[in-house]
Design an enzyme around this catalytic site. Structure first.
Site: not given
Ligand code: NAP
Ligand code: GFB
Length: 322
Positions: A144, A148
Site C-alpha cells: 500500500y 501511494k
Molecule cells: P473507505 O471507507 O474504505 O472507502 C474507500 C472508497 O474507495 C469507497 O468509496 C470504495 O467504494 C472506493 N473504492 C474501493 N475500491 C474501488 C474500486 N476498485 N473502484 C472504485 N472505487 C473503489 O476508505 P477511506 O478510509 O474513506 O479512505 C479514503 C482515502 O483515504 C483512501 O485513499 C485511503 O488510502 C486514505 N487514507 C485513509 C486513512 C484511514 O485511516 N481511513 C488514513 C490515511 C489515508 P465502495 O463503497 O463501493 O466500496
Molecule cells: O489502524 P491500524 O490497524 O493500522 O492500527 P496502522 C494498528 C495498531 O493498533 C497496532 C493496534 O498497534 C495494533 O496492535 N490495535 C489494537 C489494533 N487493537 C486493534 C484492532 O482490533 N484492530 C487493529 N487494526 N489494530 C495504518 C495503515 O497503519 O495506518 C493504513 O495500515 C492507513 O493503511 C493507516 O495508512 C493510516 O495505524 O498501524
C-alpha cells in the site's frame, strides 16, 4: 497557473467511504459548496477504477474540472499483513487510471490521498513532507505504501511533462461515522469501537490486539474534510501536505481504548493480546507546513470525536460496514 473561473464540477472518487461521506456532509450541510458548483460522489458501483475503460467512461459521463481522488483498497494493520500484494496491485491500477484519465480529460486539479503510514520506517522524527522517499516503509503495509508513493511520483512527472499541478494530501489515521468497522479488516479505532460495543452488549471482555503501546495521531473525518476542501480551493503546490493534528497530540493505542471505554461507559475487563502485532510503533508526523498556511484551524477534541463516532455506530449498527 491556469485560473479556472467557471464553477467547479468536482468528481469525488471513493465518495461512499469514510472520507467521502465526511466531504459530502461538509459540502451539503456546512456550506462547503459554492454557487453553481456540481459535486459528484462515486462508489465502486459507478465504476471499477482498477479498469481503465470503466474509468474513461465515468470521466466521459461527468467531464469533471476537478477531482478529489479517495478511491483505494483500504484497511487496517491485520488486513495489510494478509493481503499486501492486493493492496499494491489494486491501488497502483486505480491511481494510474484516475491520474492519467484526469490529464487526458483536461482536469484542472486532482488532489489525491496518501497516508502517514507510507513514510520510511527507519527515520528521524518528526516526519515531514520532504521525507516520503527516504527509505523503505514499514514492512506491515509496504504494498500500500509504495502504491501511494507512486502517486507522488506521478504528480511530479505530470507537472514536469505537462505542467499539471496535481497534488496530494497526507492524512494521519482517520476515524469517524461511515467508517469500515470490521473487527478483522478495519483500522484500530473503528475495530475497537465495534469490539467495545459487542463486549458491552454481550457482557464479555474487550480484547485489544498488541501491547497498546503503539503511538498514533488521529484526525476526525469531518476535520479532514474541511481541510481537504481548503486544499482543493487554495493549496497550489505539487508537493504534498500532511493533514494531521500536531506531534503534541500523539497518543498511545491504550489512550484510544480508554476513550472508547469512556464513550460507551463500558465497565467490563479489557484484555491486551500481546501475541498480536503492534505494527509500526510510531510514525510521528509534523503538521508545521499546515500550520504555516492555517495557523488558526481548530481540530475537534479527540474524546468529543470518539464519542460522536461511538454514538453514530450504535445508532447505525444494523446498516453500517462491519
Ligand atoms: P473507505 O471507507 O474504505 O472507502 C474507500 C472508497 O474507495 C469507497 O468509496 C470504495 O467504494 C472506493 N473504492 C474501493 N475500491 C474501488 C474500486 N476498485 N473502484 C472504485 N472505487 C473503489 O476508505 P477511506 O478510509 O474513506 O479512505 C479514503 C482515502 O483515504 C483512501 O485513499 C485511503 O488510502 C486514505 N487514507 C485513509 C486513512 C484511514 O485511516 N481511513 C488514513 C490515511 C489515508 P465502495 O463503497 O463501493 O466500496
Ligand atoms: O489502524 P491500524 O490497524 O493500522 O492500527 P496502522 C494498528 C495498531 O493498533 C497496532 C493496534 O498497534 C495494533 O496492535 N490495535 C489494537 C489494533 N487493537 C486493534 C484492532 O482490533 N484492530 C487493529 N487494526 N489494530 C495504518 C495503515 O497503519 O495506518 C493504513 O495500515 C492507513 O493503511 C493507516 O495508512 C493510516 O495505524 O498501524
Amino acid at each position: 497557473m491556469e485560473v479556472n473561473m467557471e464553477p467547479m464540477r468536482v468528481l469525488v472518487t471513493g465518495g461512499s467511504g469514510l472520507v467521502g461521506k465526511a466531504i459530502q456532509r461538509v459540502v451539503k450541510e456546512e456550506g462547503g459548496a459554492r454557487e453553481g458548483e456540481e459535486w459528484i460522489f462515486l462508489s465502486s458501483k459507478d465504476a471499477d477504477l482498477t479498469n481503465a475503460a470503466e474509468t474513461r467512461t465515468i470521466f466521459e459521463k461527468h467531464r469533471p474540472t476537478h477531482v478529489i481522488h479517495l478511491a483505494a483498497m483500504v484497511g487496517g494493520l491485520f488486513r495489510h499483513l494478509r493481503e499486501n500484494l492486493d493492496f499494491w496491485r489494486k491501488n497502483v491500477a486505480i491511481n494510474d487510471n484516475v491520474l492519467h484519465t484526469a490529464h487526458e480529460f483536461g482536469v484542472v486539479k486532482v488532489v489525491s490521498c496518501l497516508s502517514t503510514c507510507i513514510f520510511p520506517d527507519k527515520t528521524t522524527y518528526p516526519i515531514d513532507e520532504t521525507m516520503i522517499h527516504n527509505g523503505p516503509p514499514h514492512c506491515s503495509n509496504s504494498g500500500y505504501a509504495y502504491a501511494k508513493r507512486m502517486v507522488d511520483v506521478h504528480n511530479r512527472a505530470c507537472f514536469q511533462q505537462y505542467g499539471r499541478r496535481y497534488t496530494a494530501i497526507i492524512p494521519t489515521n482517520i476515524f469517524g461515522p461511515h467508517d469500515n468497522f470490521s473487527i478483522e479488516d478495519a483500522h484500530v479505532l473503528p475495530a475497537l469501537v465495534h469490539k467495545a460495543y459487542r463486549a458491552k452488549m454481550d457482557d464479555t471482555a474487550l480484547e485489544v490486539c498488541g501491547s497498546g503501546r503503539g503511538l498514533r495521531q488521529f484526525i476526525y473525518s469531518l476535520d479532514l474534510a474541511r481541510l481537504y476542501l481548503w486544499v482543493l480551493r487554495e493549496y497550489d503546490e505539487v508537493e504534498p501536505i500532511i493533514l494531521s493534528v500536531g506531534e503534541e497530540d500523539e497518543i498511545a493505542i491504550k489512550d484510544v481504548v480508554d476513550a472508547i471505554v469512556e464513550a460507551f461507559e463500558f465497565t467490563g475487563p479489557v484484555v491486551y493480546d500481546t501475541s498480536k502485532s503492534d505494527g509500526q510503533m510510531k510514525k510521528t508526523a509534523s503538521n508545521a507546513k499546515l500550520r504555516r498556511y492555517l495557523p488558526d484551524f481548530t481540530f475537534t477534541p479527540f474524546r468529543t470525536a470518539v464519542k460522536e463516532t461511538c454514538d453514530w455506530f450504535a445508532a447505525n449498527y444494523d446498516r453500517t460496514r462491519k
